[in-house]
Scaffold this motif. Structure first.
Motif, short mmCIF file in Angstrom:
data_model
loop_
_atom_site.label_atom_id
_atom_site.label_comp_id
_atom_site.label_asym_id
_atom_site.label_seq_id
_atom_site.Cartn_x
_atom_site.Cartn_y
_atom_site.Cartn_z
N GLN A 265 57.43 65.14 26.77
CA GLN A 265 57.51 63.85 27.43
C GLN A 265 57.32 62.68 26.47
OE1 GLN A 265 54.96 63.73 30.88
NE2 GLN A 265 55.47 65.84 31.48
N ASP A 266 56.39 62.83 25.54
CA ASP A 266 56.12 61.74 24.60
C ASP A 266 57.29 61.52 23.65
OD1 ASP A 266 53.60 61.36 25.69
OD2 ASP A 266 52.63 62.74 24.29
N GLU A 267 57.88 62.62 23.18
CA GLU A 267 59.03 62.49 22.28
C GLU A 267 60.20 61.83 22.99
OE1 GLU A 267 61.99 65.10 19.38
OE2 GLU A 267 60.55 66.13 20.67
N LEU A 268 60.45 62.26 24.24
CA LEU A 268 61.55 61.66 24.99
C LEU A 268 61.31 60.17 25.21
CD1 LEU A 268 64.19 61.92 26.57
CD2 LEU A 268 62.82 62.49 28.59
N ALA A 269 60.10 59.80 25.60
CA ALA A 269 59.79 58.38 25.85
C ALA A 269 60.00 57.55 24.60
CB ALA A 269 58.36 58.25 26.35
N SER A 270 59.74 58.14 23.43
CA SER A 270 59.88 57.39 22.18
C SER A 270 61.34 57.09 21.84
CB SER A 270 59.25 58.18 21.03
OG SER A 270 60.03 59.33 20.69
N LYS A 271 62.28 57.80 22.48
CA LYS A 271 63.70 57.61 22.20
C LYS A 271 64.29 56.45 23.01
CE LYS A 271 63.70 61.28 19.58
NZ LYS A 271 63.79 61.17 18.10
N PHE A 272 63.60 56.01 24.02
CA PHE A 272 64.10 54.92 24.85
C PHE A 272 63.69 53.58 24.25
CE2 PHE A 272 64.59 58.30 27.84
CZ PHE A 272 65.48 57.86 28.81
N ASN A 273 64.63 52.65 24.26
CA ASN A 273 64.33 51.28 23.85
C ASN A 273 65.30 50.33 24.55
OD1 ASN A 273 66.79 51.09 22.23
ND2 ASN A 273 65.73 52.41 20.73
N SER A 274 65.29 49.08 24.17
CA SER A 274 66.10 48.08 24.87
C SER A 274 67.60 48.28 24.69
CB SER A 274 65.72 46.67 24.37
OG SER A 274 65.94 46.58 22.97
N LYS A 275 67.99 49.10 23.70
CA LYS A 275 69.41 49.33 23.45
C LYS A 275 69.93 50.60 24.14
CE LYS A 275 69.13 47.13 18.90
NZ LYS A 275 69.25 47.36 17.43
N THR A 276 69.06 51.38 24.72
CA THR A 276 69.47 52.63 25.35
C THR A 276 70.27 52.34 26.62
OG1 THR A 276 67.44 53.66 24.54
CG2 THR A 276 68.67 54.84 26.24
N LYS A 277 71.44 52.94 26.72
CA LYS A 277 72.33 52.70 27.86
C LYS A 277 72.39 53.89 28.82
CE LYS A 277 73.42 48.75 26.08
NZ LYS A 277 72.78 47.53 26.65
N ALA A 278 72.28 55.11 28.29
CA ALA A 278 72.45 56.28 29.16
C ALA A 278 71.77 57.50 28.56
CB ALA A 278 73.93 56.58 29.38
#
Length: 274
Positions: free
Chosen positions: A19-32
């Motif tokens: 869960q922590d690794e996945l959350a770290s991949k999201f940012n303001s530029k993530t679209k999908a």
């Protein structure tokens, strides 16, 4: 400037979503985000709680979700397939992908579907119109009739949606047992009809083969030539960052006639004796 457009969620560490690794991949530029459950090649079925984690991130960052659920009916005892689109707040941001080929075992027909809200599906219709243009009408009619037929048989033993998984569970368990006896370590899938196998314990020396290929590619090539048994190298599914972790895994398919599994069993038993 680089943009993080898609996060592809295929392989998971220790078969549990980090869960922590996945959350770290999201940012303001993530679209999908693209998810695949039941997963190919691992055979993992994401739990409701894991899907809820993904849903919460999608909602928090206003991200679309493309959910590949082509093996949705091939779920084995003790596991449940949950459509992420059914979780609160996810219908309006999710496209769910299905497959007639996987649902009815007619892979060569190359037919499938996308389910989602109108504001997303209309764009897929544009893509469809300008790429594939059309599908064979008789095959579409056959799939439609198949869906209606088996929908009426839901919860009954002869419904193909559920009966195929019952049939394949026996084949899955048999293959896993044979592989263990041959000294390999199978990862028993929760869904789908593929099984990945750790071949590390065999300690097969392949140093005489091409150096620039991953170990699993060389192992599969060697196994086909020397043992007359075919498989798929798992690193074919991996990105550069995770390829090293899976070089000692191969993928086998067990949606086969019993005579084919008998032949594979003979090969593997003779292999273990040798």
């Amino acid at each position: 400037m680089s943009y993080n457009i898609f996060i592809s969620l295929g392989m998971v560490v220790n078969w549990v979503l980090d869960q922590d690794e996945l959350a770290s991949k999201f940012n303001s530029k993530t679209k999908a985000i693209i998810i695949n459950t039941p997963n190919n090649p691992i055979g993992k079925v994401f739990t409701r709680s894991e899907l809820q984690v993904i849903a919460d991130l999608c909602i928090k960052h206003d991200v679309l979700c493309f959910s590949d659920e082509v093996y949705e009916w091939l779920i084995y005892r003790g596991h449940e397939h949950v459509k992420i689109a059914t979780l609160p707040g996810m219908w309006d941001r999710t496209i769910t992908i299905g497959s007639a080929g996987k649902t009815f075992s007619v892979t060569g027909w190359k037919l499938g579907w996308s389910i989602g809200p109108e504001h997303l599906v209309k764009h897929l219709q544009t893509v469809m119109q300008n790429t594939l243009y059309a599908c064979a009408t008789p095959l579409q009619e056959a799939v439609a009739r198949g869906l209606l037929h088996d929908f009426e048989l839901m919860e009954q033993p002869d419904c193909y949606f559920s009966s195929l998984a019952v049939e394949l569970q026996g084949k899955r368990d048999r293959l896993a047992c044979i592989l263990q006896q041959a000294g390999m370590s199978p990862v028993v899938p929760e869904g789908g009809y593929f099984m990945i196998v750790d071949v590390t314990a065999l300690n097969q020396d392949l140093s005489h083969m091409e150096e620039d290929k991953p170990y699993d590619y060389k192992f599969v090539e060697w196994m086909i030539k020397e043992k007359k048994l075919a498989a798929i190298p798992v690193t074919a599914f991996c990105g550069d960052e995770s390829r090293k972790q899976f070089e000692k895994y191969i993928r086998l398919c067990f949606i086969k006639q019993d005579s084919t599994l008998d032949a594979a069993a003979t090969i593997l038993k003779n292999w273990s004796k040798a």
